[in-house]
Write an enzyme that holds these catalytic residues in place. Sequence first.
Site, PDB file in Angstrom:
ATOM      1  N   LYS A   1     -29.678 -40.571  85.196  1.00 39.48           N
ATOM      2  CA  LYS A   1     -28.475 -41.347  85.520  1.00 39.48           C
ATOM      3  C   LYS A   1     -28.812 -42.643  86.247  1.00 39.48           C
ATOM      4  O   LYS A   1     -28.165 -43.662  86.034  1.00 39.48           O
ATOM      5  CB  LYS A   1     -27.493 -40.510  86.348  1.00 39.48           C
ATOM      6  CG  LYS A   1     -26.815 -39.423  85.522  1.00 39.48           C
ATOM      7  CD  LYS A   1     -25.430 -39.097  86.067  1.00 39.48           C
ATOM      8  CE  LYS A   1     -24.583 -38.356  85.049  1.00 39.48           C
ATOM      9  NZ  LYS A   1     -24.271 -36.990  85.383  1.00 39.48           N
TER      10      LYS A   1
ATOM     11  N   LYS B   1     -28.608 -34.769  74.210  1.00 40.52           N
ATOM     12  CA  LYS B   1     -27.508 -33.802  74.380  1.00 40.52           C
ATOM     13  C   LYS B   1     -26.151 -34.497  74.205  1.00 40.52           C
ATOM     14  O   LYS B   1     -26.021 -35.702  74.468  1.00 40.52           O
ATOM     15  CB  LYS B   1     -27.633 -33.080  75.712  1.00 40.52           C
ATOM     16  CG  LYS B   1     -27.063 -33.785  76.849  1.00 40.52           C
ATOM     17  CD  LYS B   1     -27.064 -32.980  78.128  1.00 40.52           C
ATOM     18  CE  LYS B   1     -26.524 -33.954  79.158  1.00 40.52           C
ATOM     19  NZ  LYS B   1     -26.467 -33.678  80.473  1.00 40.52           N
TER      20      LYS B   1
ATOM     21  N   LYS C   1     -20.521 -36.882  77.821  1.00 42.51           N
ATOM     22  CA  LYS C   1     -19.335 -37.724  78.030  1.00 42.51           C
ATOM     23  C   LYS C   1     -19.720 -39.181  78.162  1.00 42.51           C
ATOM     24  O   LYS C   1     -18.915 -40.066  77.904  1.00 42.51           O
ATOM     25  CB  LYS C   1     -18.672 -37.342  79.373  1.00 42.51           C
ATOM     26  CG  LYS C   1     -17.913 -36.066  79.368  1.00 42.51           C
ATOM     27  CD  LYS C   1     -17.411 -35.793  80.788  1.00 42.51           C
ATOM     28  CE  LYS C   1     -17.300 -34.303  81.023  1.00 42.51           C
ATOM     29  NZ  LYS C   1     -17.077 -33.925  82.403  1.00 42.51           N
TER      30      LYS C   1
HETATM   31  P1  TYM Z   1     -20.764 -31.541  83.660  1.00 40.46           P
HETATM   32  O1  TYM Z   1     -19.386 -31.962  84.046  1.00 40.46           O
HETATM   33  O2  TYM Z   1     -21.710 -32.571  83.166  1.00 40.46           O
HETATM   34  O3  TYM Z   1     -20.692 -30.392  82.587  1.00 40.46           O
HETATM   35  C1  TYM Z   1     -19.853 -29.264  82.763  1.00 40.46           C
HETATM   36  C2  TYM Z   1     -20.497 -28.038  82.143  1.00 40.46           C
HETATM   37  O4  TYM Z   1     -20.740 -28.258  80.750  1.00 40.46           O
HETATM   38  C3  TYM Z   1     -22.108 -28.028  80.461  1.00 40.46           C
HETATM   39  N1  TYM Z   1     -22.537 -28.983  79.422  1.00 40.46           N
HETATM   40  C4  TYM Z   1     -23.071 -28.626  78.266  1.00 40.46           C
HETATM   41  N2  TYM Z   1     -23.363 -27.430  77.727  1.00 40.46           N
HETATM   42  C5  TYM Z   1     -23.914 -27.413  76.483  1.00 40.46           C
HETATM   43  N3  TYM Z   1     -24.189 -28.538  75.764  1.00 40.46           N
HETATM   44  C6  TYM Z   1     -23.918 -29.767  76.268  1.00 40.46           C
HETATM   45  N4  TYM Z   1     -24.176 -30.864  75.558  1.00 40.46           N
HETATM   46  C7  TYM Z   1     -23.341 -29.858  77.572  1.00 40.46           C
HETATM   47  N5  TYM Z   1     -22.941 -30.887  78.359  1.00 40.46           N
HETATM   48  C8  TYM Z   1     -22.452 -30.334  79.486  1.00 40.46           C
HETATM   49  C9  TYM Z   1     -22.834 -28.273  81.777  1.00 40.46           C
HETATM   50  O5  TYM Z   1     -24.086 -27.627  81.815  1.00 40.46           O
HETATM   51  C10 TYM Z   1     -21.852 -27.701  82.771  1.00 40.46           C
HETATM   52  O6  TYM Z   1     -21.987 -26.297  82.867  1.00 40.46           O
HETATM   53  N6  TYM Z   1     -22.866 -31.092  88.150  1.00 40.46           N
HETATM   54  C11 TYM Z   1     -22.030 -30.406  87.174  1.00 40.46           C
HETATM   55  C12 TYM Z   1     -20.673 -29.995  87.703  1.00 40.46           C
HETATM   56  C13 TYM Z   1     -20.757 -29.155  88.920  1.00 40.46           C
HETATM   57  C14 TYM Z   1     -21.106 -27.788  88.993  1.00 40.46           C
HETATM   58  C15 TYM Z   1     -21.054 -27.454  90.369  1.00 40.46           C
HETATM   59  C16 TYM Z   1     -21.420 -26.829  88.028  1.00 40.46           C
HETATM   60  C17 TYM Z   1     -20.541 -29.586  90.186  1.00 40.46           C
HETATM   61  N7  TYM Z   1     -20.701 -28.565  91.053  1.00 40.46           N
HETATM   62  C18 TYM Z   1     -21.343 -26.148  90.804  1.00 40.46           C
HETATM   63  C19 TYM Z   1     -21.711 -25.528  88.486  1.00 40.46           C
HETATM   64  C20 TYM Z   1     -21.662 -25.206  89.855  1.00 40.46           C
HETATM   65  C21 TYM Z   1     -21.832 -31.352  85.998  1.00 40.46           C
HETATM   66  O7  TYM Z   1     -21.922 -32.545  86.115  1.00 40.46           O
HETATM   67  O8  TYM Z   1     -21.430 -30.735  84.864  1.00 40.46           O
END
Ligand code: TYM
Length: 350
Positions: free
Chosen positions: A116, A199, A202
């Site tokens: 990032k 991957k 967003k």
């Molecule tokens: P975020 O918002 O990027 O993604 C949310 C969830 O979706 C999963 N994910 C994917 N899984 C499969 N293929 C993909 N291409 C893909 N893109 C995203 C992510 O692994 C995630 O499970 N930092 C985290 C949010 C967060 C969080 C937490 C998660 C904040 N605090 C505590 C778990 C526990 C994030 O940015 O996810």
Amino acid sequence: MKKKRIVSGVRATGGLHLGNYIGAIKNWTEMATQHGDADFLFFIADLHAITTPYDEKALKDNTREIAAAYIAAGVDVRKMILFPQSAVPGHAMLQWLLTSLTPMGWLNRMTQFKEKAGKQRDNAVLGLYAYPVLQAADVLLYQATHVPVGEDQKQHIELARDIAGAFNRRYGQEFFTLPEPIIRKEGARIMSLRDGTKKMSKSDESDYSRINLMDDADTIALKFRKAKTDSDPLPDSFEALKDRPEAANLVTIYATLADMDRDAVVKQFAGRNFSVFKPALAELTAEKFTPVATRMRELLSDKAELDRQLAEGAERARAIAVPVLDDTMKLMGFWGTNPFHSADRVAGLL
Ligand code: TYM
């Protein structure tokens, strides 16, 4: 045995895509069926959303959209606790307490920060660098036993375990539960439709790289039609797709949405070209997503009701978080969360 407590979240930036749905939310609702007696806390990570440029006028609506997606995809707010992270100030407080136990070397290893921040490392904000400590606080604050996430978040959950271990050693007791990441075997890393080595995300500039939960059937069909593939037909085993990342990704999407084994999908379409497979995949995806999108629109048309549900979730989350934070502070030598106020007033504050 300790009661299972399952905690996870999604960053409140933009809508949700197929990767989030398969890698995270679908997993959550399946866990709810498997572990009926566990506690579930799902939050919208709005505090995490401000670590990259964002529009403050859109923040609440982004948060609501993700909340609506959770509910539409099967998160039952009567059984599970659903809330915006910022509505429980204990997340930010615990993060600060944990920063003094987290060596910078651990954060320097985080691949997501490197991705990032890119070449602009010196200009990246402290919040982006400290982001994994907030994520650790998100789960430790509830003594989470399990954290269902996609593959890309595994490193952050492992860091949360390391921080919990460091705290327990420093303060001489097994206080924090070490959370276990739960990552599905298939579909934990859904790839971009334009590039099978990246991957689905967003933040990808091209909307053709992802299927959004709110896309209509025509858009879904168009995006799959334009998805990068090769000109070979499908083989008769998934293993034979190991050097065809785009093809393997589409098969994985089909298999997870249809709850089928990947080999079974490949066998069903063996010898067929993508001109046959892609429309079938588009139809399946639309069949799964259209009811979710319709329900999301309904939920979003009554913001007051949605906000009421979020407020109720936040209150339930606070009831779990405050005693954990209180014990943490006392172990660290502070007075705790309730030093100079009446208990009622503090419950309102935290
Ligand atoms: P975020 O918002 O990027 O993604 C949310 C969830 O979706 C999963 N994910 C994917 N899984 C499969 N293929 C993909 N291409 C893909 N893109 C995203 C992510 O692994 C995630 O499970 N930092 C985290 C949010 C967060 C969080 C937490 C998660 C904040 N605090 C505590 C778990 C526990 C994030 O940015 O996810």
